[in-house]
Design a protein around this motif. Structure first.
Motif: not given
Lengths: 325, 279
Positions: B13, B17, B20, B206, B210
């Motif tokens: 994650i 993140l 993202c 991703y 996320c």
């Protein structure tokens, strides 16, 4: 009232430092002089966006990019205030543009020099904006109200621009050898054109006496230029750089710096359109204006349609409220 | 065993993140770059100022996002951080500038749509309009994201985006319902840009990890976006559009059009010519 009497009253107001406002009587020559000066100033702001705009996409950090964008945007804003001040004298913005595009109106010659490296963004801020401030601070006390008030705001922003320019150079002056070289080279190229920004020397400046009597100008070209040299000769020491003038020297008796002869041949050539970028700068402005013609037409056509729809709507509403029969 | 899975998930994650945040930052920066190309060349002085201001907002948003990505990366062991970001020149520290200036085309994650050339005023306006509607709905969702910093950036940005949306909608209407020429140019702009809009709603891995998985369904983003576009198009007397199944895609995963290379060559040249210099 006859013109002589009006002229006397006008000059009396000026002598008493009472601002002249758009609705006041003023001599035709005063109006013409101001239109010439204010429009030239407005054009300088707008054409001045181009040499700096040239480095926005190449700014070396995101912070510098943001500052440069904000600065160029400020200049467009200055153009707007100044065109608005010009319009109070009875000329439209479109007329002023036409004069620029046809080559009839001038703009500051300094913007006909190219911006070759990032250091030029620093040199323009420090020297060009610095010279502009020297010219414009007295203009914020000029006799014509709208111009004086526009200058108050412009000067505040310009002094920020000047500081950021100096800071760019200061950073480069502490950088690597290539950056220091870039810094000195930019100072070398922008120094003399900056001195020329104050205009011809006093004995070659026919309008100065009249403009000073009308308090459009408060200092002569040479007085302002001397002040600028005195300031820069000290500031350049903080950069550890030099000004490109072998005759620059402190004169104890005069309490001023002596400096070398300005190349007036270059000055007049650039004014007449023979500088390195005159044709390019003007062509860019003309092209932006012409490419935007269809956009301006569409915006006007849409406003007309909207107004017509509103009119039809109002008419229908009024009819529906009429008593039946 | 169970705790290992949790750790792995958390790592995945965090990695997502970072991706993202970079994706959002790259979109903002590339849009800022394109808009800034107009500076000094606008059709009306007031609009030159407006567009420069929008460019400035985009650059500002990209800075907030890159700074956050840099912060996340700097918290990781250096080797791990460098494995997540494809730098050409390895920076001493990961900063907003190293992220913007030291990655090449394949490492940028912006959508293809936003690197397309400006074209004329109609095409520029339409691109800003598409971006603004997309960002408006996306940031509204992200304001509630579990990641507080990302939520805060979205909250700040949504105010700016609301203005960009208003400004660009008004121009779409003005041009669509202006003259024959302006309408023709808008139709051409739609033709030029429409093949790229589908990518906005095609999740990268991703993104799914996320934020889209829990709270933002792509379907909703897509339908909100399309409804808004068609609503404004109707007022602008432009034909309604639908999103087909075939579209140009790849930007989010580093596969770009030929245009991005030129943008980066121009944008990054000083940082690459003088590595580690301070500006």
């Amino acid at each position: 009232m006859d013109t002589t009497k009006l002229s006397e009253q006008f000059q009396q107001k000026i002598d008493e430092d009472i601002k002249i406002e758009p609705q006041d009587w003023m001599p035709d020559e005063y109006r013409k002089t101001l239109i010439r000066q204010i429009s030239q100033h407005a054009h300088s702001e707008v054409v001045g966006m181009l040499p700096e705009g040239n480095w926005i996409t190449r700014a070396p950090s995101l912070r510098r990019k943001a500052i440069l964008l904000a600065k160029v945007q400020d200049e467009a804003g200055h153009g707007l205030y100044l065109y608005a001040a010009g319009e109070t004298l009875g000329i439209t913005r479109d007329e002023m543009y036409q004069q620029l595009h046809s080559g009839k109106a001038k703009y500051s010659s300094i913007f006909n020099y190219p911006t070759l490296t990032w250091a030029d963004m620093g040199a323009i801020g420090w020297l060009v904006d610095g010279a502009a401030i020297m010219n414009q601070v007295p203009l914020s006390r000029c006799s014509y109200g709208p111009y004086a008030r526009a200058m108050v705001r412009v000067c505040k922003e310009e002094s920020f621009h000047q500081r950021q320019g100096f800071e760019i150079l200061l950073t480069l002056s502490k950088g690597n050898a290539a950056q220091r070289k870039m810094c000195q080279d930019a100072i070398n190229r922008w120094w003399w054109p900056s001195l020329m920004m104050f205009g011809p020397s006093d004995n070659n400046s026919p309008h100065t006496a009249q403009s000073m009597q009308w308090k459009i100008k408060r200092f002569t070209n040479d007085e302002l230029r001397q002040k600028f040299v005195d300031v820069c000769a000290e500031q350049v020491k903080f950069l550890g750089m030099t000004l490109p003038d072998k005759d620059l020297k402190w004169n104890e008796a005069k309490q001023h710096y002596d400096f070398g002869a300005i190349n007036w041949d270059e000055f007049w050539n650039v004014v007449k359109g023979n500088g390195p970028c005159n044709k390019e700068r003007l062509a860019t402005r003309v092209q932006a204006w012409e490419n935007g013609a269809w956009v301006r037409e569409a915006a006007l056509a849409y406003e007309d349609k909207k107004a017509a729809r509103q009119y039809r709507y109002n008419t229908t509403q009024a009819e529906s409220k009429m008593p039946a029969g | 065993m169970e705790s290992d899975t949790i750790v792995m998930n958390e790592t995945a994650i965090t990695d997502a993140l970072i991706d993202c945040t970079l994706q959002l930052a790259d979109d903002s920066l590339i849009m800022g770059h394109r808009c800034s190309e107009w500076c000094g060349h606008g059709p009306v002085l007031e609009q030159d100022i407006a567009l420069t201001n929008i460019a400035l907002d985009y650059v500002g948003q990209s800075r907030n996002l890159y700074q956050y990505a840099a912060l996340l990366l700097e918290q990781l062991p250096k080797e791990k951080a460098l494995s997540l970001v494809d730098f050409d020149i390895i920076p001493e520290h990961i900063t907003e500038d190293s992220l913007a200036y030291l990655r090449d085309v394949g490492a940028f994650k912006n959508h293809l749509l936003f690197e397309q050339p400006n074209g004329d005023w109609a095409q520029t306006i339409l691109k800003i309009f598409f971006f603004s509607v997309y960002r408006f709905y996306l940031f509204q969702q992200l304001q509630n994201n579990a990641d507080e910093r990302l939520a805060a950036i979205a909250e700040k940005s949504v105010k700016e985006v609301t203005y960009h949306l208003k400004w660009s909608s008004e121009w779409v209407i003005r041009l669509g319902d202006g003259t024959d020429e302006s309408k023709f140019r808008m139709l051409q702009a739609i033709d030029a840009l429409w093949p790229f809009v589908g990518e906005l709603f095609e999740p990268a891995g991703y993104e799914t990890l996320c934020y889209y998985s829990d709270m933002l369904t792509f379907e909703r983003l897509r339908s909100d976006w399309l409804n808004k576009i068609n609503q404004i198009f109707e007022t602008a007397t432009l034909p309604p559009q639908s999103i087909g199944r075939w579209h140009q895609t790849g930007g989010k995963n580093g596969y770009h059009s030929e245009h991005l290379g030129y943008i980066l060559a121009e944008m990054q040249f000083l940082q690459r010519t003088f590595p580690n210099a301070i500006w």
